[in-house]
Design a protein around this motif. Structure first.
Motif, PDB file in Angstrom:
ATOM      1  N   TYR A  63      -1.425  11.862   1.804  1.00  0.00           N
ATOM      2  CA  TYR A  63      -1.381  10.803   0.818  1.00  0.00           C
ATOM      3  C   TYR A  63      -0.459  11.236  -0.316  1.00  0.00           C
ATOM      4  CZ  TYR A  63      -4.298  13.661  -2.190  1.00  0.00           C
ATOM      5  OH  TYR A  63      -4.768  14.665  -2.971  1.00  0.00           O
TER       6      TYR A  63
ATOM      7  N   ARG B 262      -9.991  -1.822  -6.149  1.00  0.00           N
ATOM      8  CA  ARG B 262     -10.423  -2.171  -4.804  1.00  0.00           C
ATOM      9  C   ARG B 262     -10.381  -0.934  -3.930  1.00  0.00           C
ATOM     10  NH1 ARG B 262      -7.172  -5.957  -2.006  1.00  0.00           N
ATOM     11  NH2 ARG B 262      -9.043  -6.431  -0.812  1.00  0.00           N
ATOM     12  N   ARG B 263     -11.176  -0.959  -2.877  1.00  0.00           N
ATOM     13  CA  ARG B 263     -11.215   0.215  -2.014  1.00  0.00           C
ATOM     14  C   ARG B 263     -10.674  -0.092  -0.627  1.00  0.00           C
ATOM     15  NH1 ARG B 263     -13.504   4.147  -4.806  1.00  0.00           N
ATOM     16  NH2 ARG B 263     -13.303   5.523  -3.018  1.00  0.00           N
ATOM     17  N   ALA B 264     -10.201  -1.300  -0.433  1.00  0.00           N
ATOM     18  CA  ALA B 264      -9.665  -1.657   0.871  1.00  0.00           C
ATOM     19  C   ALA B 264      -8.300  -1.020   1.066  1.00  0.00           C
ATOM     20  CB  ALA B 264      -9.545  -3.172   0.990  1.00  0.00           C
ATOM     21  N   LEU B 265      -8.080  -0.473   2.219  1.00  0.00           N
ATOM     22  CA  LEU B 265      -6.750   0.006   2.588  1.00  0.00           C
ATOM     23  C   LEU B 265      -6.009  -1.127   3.287  1.00  0.00           C
ATOM     24  CD1 LEU B 265      -7.615   3.509   4.109  1.00  0.00           C
ATOM     25  CD2 LEU B 265      -6.958   2.951   1.764  1.00  0.00           C
TER      26      LEU B 265
ATOM     27  N   VAL C  60      -3.015   1.411  -1.090  1.00  0.00           N
ATOM     28  CA  VAL C  60      -4.125   0.852  -1.852  1.00  0.00           C
ATOM     29  C   VAL C  60      -3.516  -0.092  -2.870  1.00  0.00           C
ATOM     30  CG1 VAL C  60      -5.976   1.336  -3.481  1.00  0.00           C
ATOM     31  CG2 VAL C  60      -5.580   2.860  -1.551  1.00  0.00           C
TER      32      VAL C  60
ATOM     33  N   PRO D 160      -8.306   6.035  13.287  1.00  0.00           N
ATOM     34  CA  PRO D 160      -7.244   6.686  12.507  1.00  0.00           C
ATOM     35  C   PRO D 160      -7.790   7.907  11.756  1.00  0.00           C
ATOM     36  CG  PRO D 160      -7.357   4.318  12.048  1.00  0.00           C
ATOM     37  CD  PRO D 160      -8.585   4.665  12.810  1.00  0.00           C
TER      38      PRO D 160
ATOM     39  N   TYR E 239      -1.681   7.712   8.214  1.00  0.00           N
ATOM     40  CA  TYR E 239      -2.754   8.003   9.154  1.00  0.00           C
ATOM     41  C   TYR E 239      -2.145   8.182  10.539  1.00  0.00           C
ATOM     42  CZ  TYR E 239      -6.600   6.769   5.986  1.00  0.00           C
ATOM     43  OH  TYR E 239      -7.504   6.747   4.961  1.00  0.00           O
TER      44      TYR E 239
ATOM     45  N   LEU F 243       0.351   5.244  11.205  1.00  0.00           N
ATOM     46  CA  LEU F 243       0.109   4.073  10.364  1.00  0.00           C
ATOM     47  C   LEU F 243       0.333   4.433   8.902  1.00  0.00           C
ATOM     48  CD1 LEU F 243      -3.278   3.383  12.103  1.00  0.00           C
ATOM     49  CD2 LEU F 243      -1.454   1.706  12.143  1.00  0.00           C
TER      50      LEU F 243
ATOM     51  N   LEU G  74      -6.667  10.568   8.481  1.00  0.00           N
ATOM     52  CA  LEU G  74      -5.758  10.718   7.358  1.00  0.00           C
ATOM     53  C   LEU G  74      -4.904  11.966   7.537  1.00  0.00           C
ATOM     54  CD1 LEU G  74      -4.840   9.809   4.510  1.00  0.00           C
ATOM     55  CD2 LEU G  74      -6.669  11.261   3.586  1.00  0.00           C
TER      56      LEU G  74
ATOM     57  N   LYS H  44       4.490  -9.767   4.814  1.00  0.00           N
ATOM     58  CA  LYS H  44       3.394  -8.813   4.842  1.00  0.00           C
ATOM     59  C   LYS H  44       3.536  -7.833   3.693  1.00  0.00           C
ATOM     60  CE  LYS H  44       2.227  -8.756   9.751  1.00  0.00           C
ATOM     61  NZ  LYS H  44       2.104  -7.898  10.954  1.00  0.00           N
TER      62      LYS H  44
ATOM     63  N   MET I 204      -0.497   6.275   1.919  1.00  0.00           N
ATOM     64  CA  MET I 204      -1.091   7.196   2.874  1.00  0.00           C
ATOM     65  C   MET I 204      -0.420   7.081   4.241  1.00  0.00           C
ATOM     66  SD  MET I 204      -3.338   6.167   0.507  1.00  0.00           S
ATOM     67  CE  MET I 204      -4.068   4.659   1.175  1.00  0.00           C
TER      68      MET I 204
ATOM     69  N   PHE J 181      -2.968  -1.629   5.843  1.00  0.00           N
ATOM     70  CA  PHE J 181      -2.195  -0.837   6.798  1.00  0.00           C
ATOM     71  C   PHE J 181      -0.955  -1.579   7.270  1.00  0.00           C
ATOM     72  CE2 PHE J 181      -4.829   2.802   7.970  1.00  0.00           C
ATOM     73  CZ  PHE J 181      -6.084   2.444   7.511  1.00  0.00           C
ATOM     74  N   GLY J 182       0.074  -0.791   7.606  1.00  0.00           N
ATOM     75  CA  GLY J 182       1.171  -1.328   8.379  1.00  0.00           C
ATOM     76  C   GLY J 182       0.716  -1.476   9.826  1.00  0.00           C
TER      77      GLY J 182
ATOM     78  N   TYR K 222      -1.205   4.116  -4.384  1.00  0.00           N
ATOM     79  CA  TYR K 222      -1.459   5.195  -3.440  1.00  0.00           C
ATOM     80  C   TYR K 222      -0.838   4.850  -2.094  1.00  0.00           C
ATOM     81  CZ  TYR K 222      -4.955   7.053  -6.670  1.00  0.00           C
ATOM     82  OH  TYR K 222      -5.578   7.587  -7.760  1.00  0.00           O
TER      83      TYR K 222
END
Lengths: 115, 112
Positions: B49, B97-100, B92, B44, B36, B88, B46, B2, B34, B102-103, B32
């Motif tokens: 960051y 891209r703008r998708a986060l 980035v 979630p 959450y 969490l 924020l 992962k 972050m 997450f763990g 980046y």
């Protein structure tokens, strides 16, 4: 309340049925995101809109999933022919035009249960 | 493997304890980082960051990034029962891209 709102909050459906969820972003937020979160996991990205344009789609977004944002305001996420594996929390997030990529504000989610 | 790994917990601590939450990530290109917080049945929110290595402090919360080890941490001082939530980490992958990503989240319980 001026946060992201989602409707419905809960949906129970039978396998094979179609479902549609709605997301209303924060006013003046032009970016809108959909994520899916299963139990014990973090959210997984599904798709992203800037205004009405769908700019990014995850491989998770199979042919049964479709998202729209026709006027650049609210968005809908439709799942056709639902499967039990679609049971999850569907989260919507939005961000402002000047917002950084990490500044995504999440709604409370729609919890889908497919029986 | 992962892209972001996080110990799921649960982590139970007494009120007032210092909490350490950690994630590892796989790609040194990530920029980046972050944290959450997610309360039960909520979306979630924020917390903090960071962009580069080092520490960033905000009240009782300190975020730390070690890019050489690909390790990110969140410390909570003087933990309160209201801190009980799932934490969490997110990254980035690139600025295009703008998708986060997450763990899986660490569930924290602060006992009064």
């Amino acid at each position: 309340d001026t946060g992201v709102s989602q409707d419905p909050r809960h949906k129970i459906t039978k396998r094979g049925q179609n479902v549609t969820f709605r997301c209303d972003p924060i006013s003046e937020h032009n970016r809108l995101y959909w994520y899916r979160q299963t139990l014990g996991q973090g959210p997984e990205f599904l798709t992203y809109f800037q205004n009405e344009a769908q700019l990014e789609k995850s491989r998770l977004l199979s042919d049964r999933f479709s998202a729209e944002r026709p006027k650049g305001s609210f968005s809908t996420l439709e799942i056709q022919r639902t499967e039990q594996g679609d049971s999850a929390m569907y989260l919507c997030a939005s961000s402002s035009p000047a917002g950084a990529v990490y500044e995504q504000y999440f709604g409370p989610g729609t919890r889908l249960t497919v029986t | 493997q992962k892209e972001v790994e996080q110990d799921p917990g649960p982590l139970s601590v007494p009120e007032g304890a210092i909490v350490s939450l950690n994630c590892t990530y796989s790609n040194s290109a990530f920029q980046y980082f972050m944290w959450y917080r997610q309360y039960s049945r909520k979306g979630p929110e924020l917390l903090m960051y960071t962009y580069s290595s080092g520490n960033k402090e905000d009240g009782r919360f300190t975020a730390q990034v070690d890019k050489s080890s690909k390790y990110i941490s969140l410390f909570i001082r003087d933990s309160q029962p209201s801190d009980s939530a799932t934490y969490l980490c997110a990254i980035v992958r690139d600025t295009g891209r703008r998708a986060l990503t997450f763990g899986s989240g660490t569930r924290l319980q602060v006992q009064p």
